[in-house]
Structures are given as structure tokens and as C-alpha cells.
Design a protein around this motif. Structure first.
Motif, PDB file in Angstrom:
ATOM      1  N   GLN A 276      56.920  45.627  37.122  1.00 39.05           N
ATOM      2  CA  GLN A 276      55.872  46.639  37.231  1.00 39.05           C
ATOM      3  C   GLN A 276      55.351  46.653  38.661  1.00 39.05           C
ATOM      4  OE1 GLN A 276      52.751  46.227  34.407  1.00 39.05           O
ATOM      5  NE2 GLN A 276      54.094  46.288  32.651  1.00 39.05           N
ATOM      6  N   SER A 277      54.927  47.828  39.083  1.00 36.17           N
ATOM      7  CA  SER A 277      54.312  47.948  40.404  1.00 36.17           C
ATOM      8  C   SER A 277      53.155  48.928  40.323  1.00 36.17           C
ATOM      9  CB  SER A 277      55.331  48.408  41.448  1.00 36.17           C
ATOM     10  OG  SER A 277      55.770  49.708  41.150  1.00 36.17           O
TER      11      SER A 277
ATOM     12  N   ALA B  24      49.701  40.496  39.009  1.00 35.09           N
ATOM     13  CA  ALA B  24      50.759  40.651  40.014  1.00 35.09           C
ATOM     14  C   ALA B  24      51.161  39.303  40.614  1.00 35.09           C
ATOM     15  CB  ALA B  24      50.292  41.588  41.123  1.00 35.09           C
ATOM     16  N   THR B  25      52.403  39.247  41.096  1.00 31.93           N
ATOM     17  CA  THR B  25      52.876  38.037  41.778  1.00 31.93           C
ATOM     18  C   THR B  25      52.947  38.223  43.289  1.00 31.93           C
ATOM     19  OG1 THR B  25      55.166  38.723  41.440  1.00 31.93           O
ATOM     20  CG2 THR B  25      54.225  37.200  39.825  1.00 31.93           C
TER      21      THR B  25
ATOM     22  N   GLN C 223      42.994  36.030  41.238  1.00 27.34           N
ATOM     23  CA  GLN C 223      42.562  37.122  40.383  1.00 27.34           C
ATOM     24  C   GLN C 223      42.136  38.394  41.119  1.00 27.34           C
ATOM     25  OE1 GLN C 223      43.393  36.496  37.343  1.00 27.34           O
ATOM     26  NE2 GLN C 223      42.356  38.231  36.477  1.00 27.34           N
ATOM     27  N   TRP C 224      41.453  38.294  42.235  1.00 24.97           N
ATOM     28  CA  TRP C 224      40.904  39.471  42.933  1.00 24.97           C
ATOM     29  C   TRP C 224      41.249  39.420  44.420  1.00 24.97           C
ATOM     30  CZ3 TRP C 224      37.797  43.244  40.524  1.00 24.97           C
ATOM     31  CH2 TRP C 224      37.454  42.966  39.203  1.00 24.97           C
TER      32      TRP C 224
ATOM     33  N   LEU D 191      46.586  49.062  48.858  1.00 27.56           N
ATOM     34  CA  LEU D 191      47.028  47.773  48.344  1.00 27.56           C
ATOM     35  C   LEU D 191      48.140  48.050  47.333  1.00 27.56           C
ATOM     36  CD1 LEU D 191      46.751  44.697  47.971  1.00 27.56           C
ATOM     37  CD2 LEU D 191      44.999  45.174  46.255  1.00 27.56           C
ATOM     38  N   THR D 192      49.322  47.502  47.585  1.00 26.10           N
ATOM     39  CA  THR D 192      50.429  47.661  46.652  1.00 26.10           C
ATOM     40  C   THR D 192      50.683  46.319  45.967  1.00 26.10           C
ATOM     41  OG1 THR D 192      52.114  47.213  48.330  1.00 26.10           O
ATOM     42  CG2 THR D 192      51.490  49.501  48.000  1.00 26.10           C
ATOM     43  N   LEU D 193      50.990  46.379  44.678  1.00 23.35           N
ATOM     44  CA  LEU D 193      51.155  45.182  43.851  1.00 23.35           C
ATOM     45  C   LEU D 193      52.447  45.245  43.073  1.00 23.35           C
ATOM     46  CD1 LEU D 193      47.544  45.350  42.471  1.00 23.35           C
ATOM     47  CD2 LEU D 193      48.358  43.657  44.097  1.00 23.35           C
TER      48      LEU D 193
END
Length: 111
Positions: A3-4, A29-30, A86-87, A107-109
Motif C-alpha cells: 500500500q502507498s 507504513a514502513t 507513529q507520527w 509526505l509519501t508513505l
């Protein structure tokens, strides 16, 4: 399937002095990547110093173990972030005589 997600945290915002972006919850997210685009700078001598910050609850913040990023003049910079908890948010400052910048911050995750 991975997922992104891409989030726009600041759009066409004019920044002066010290600032912080809105916090963004990222626990699923990782990996993450910041994109900061300076659309307009009040003068060529203005620079923006950006520090990634992390938080366990979105209320209390500390600097992450990444070196501050510096953007001089107009253009885009980007840097990766891993093992962030977490944030996430960016704490920054606009440096230069009465300087200001107009920015977009993404911000991309990815998991």
C-alpha cells in the motif's frame, strides 16, 4: 500487494521564521519520503532548514536521527525516513533578513 499513500501537508503556504507542519499519523507504513518544494523565495539569500520530527502520540515531539535538510532558493528537495514510529512532521525555520518562502510539502508513505 504493498500500500502507498501521498499526503499534501502544505499547499501554497507562505512561511516566515519558525514553523511546524501538521502532524501526520504514519504507524502503518514502513518507509516515508518528504518532498519540499519552494515555489517562491523573497530573496536569493533566503534558506529553509528542515528537521524531521517523530512522536508517539502526535502531541509530544523530538527530532529524528536524521540530519537537517537545507533548501536554498527555489526548487525541490527530498529525503527518506525509516523507523519513525507513529507520527511524523517537519519542524523548520526560514533564515535570512525578513525572509519568506512559498512552499508545498508532501509526505509519501509505503508499507
Amino acid at each position: 500487494m504493498r500500500q502507498s499513500q501521498a499526503a499534501v501537508l502544505e499547499r501554497y503556504r507562505v512561511l516566515e521564521g519558525d514553523f511546524a507542519t501538521e502532524p501526520y499519523e504514519t504507524g502503518w507504513a514502513t518507509e516515508a519520503r518528504w518532498f519540499v518544494q519552494v515555489l517562491r523565495a523573497s530573496s536569493p539569500a533566503v534558506r529553509v532548514v528542515l528537521t524531521t520530527q517523530v512522536s508517539p502520540d502526535g502531541l509530544h515531539w523530538c527530532d529524528a536521527e536524521y540530519p537537517p535538510q537545507v533548501c536554498e532558493g527555489e526548487g525541490m528537495i527530498s529525503w527518506p525516513v525509516r523507523e519513525f514510529g507513529q507520527w511524523l512532521r517537519i519542524r523548520g525555520s526560514v533564515e535570512g533578513d525578513e525572509g519568506s518562502v512559498k512552499v508545498q510539502i508532501y509526505l509519501t508513505l509505503k508499507e
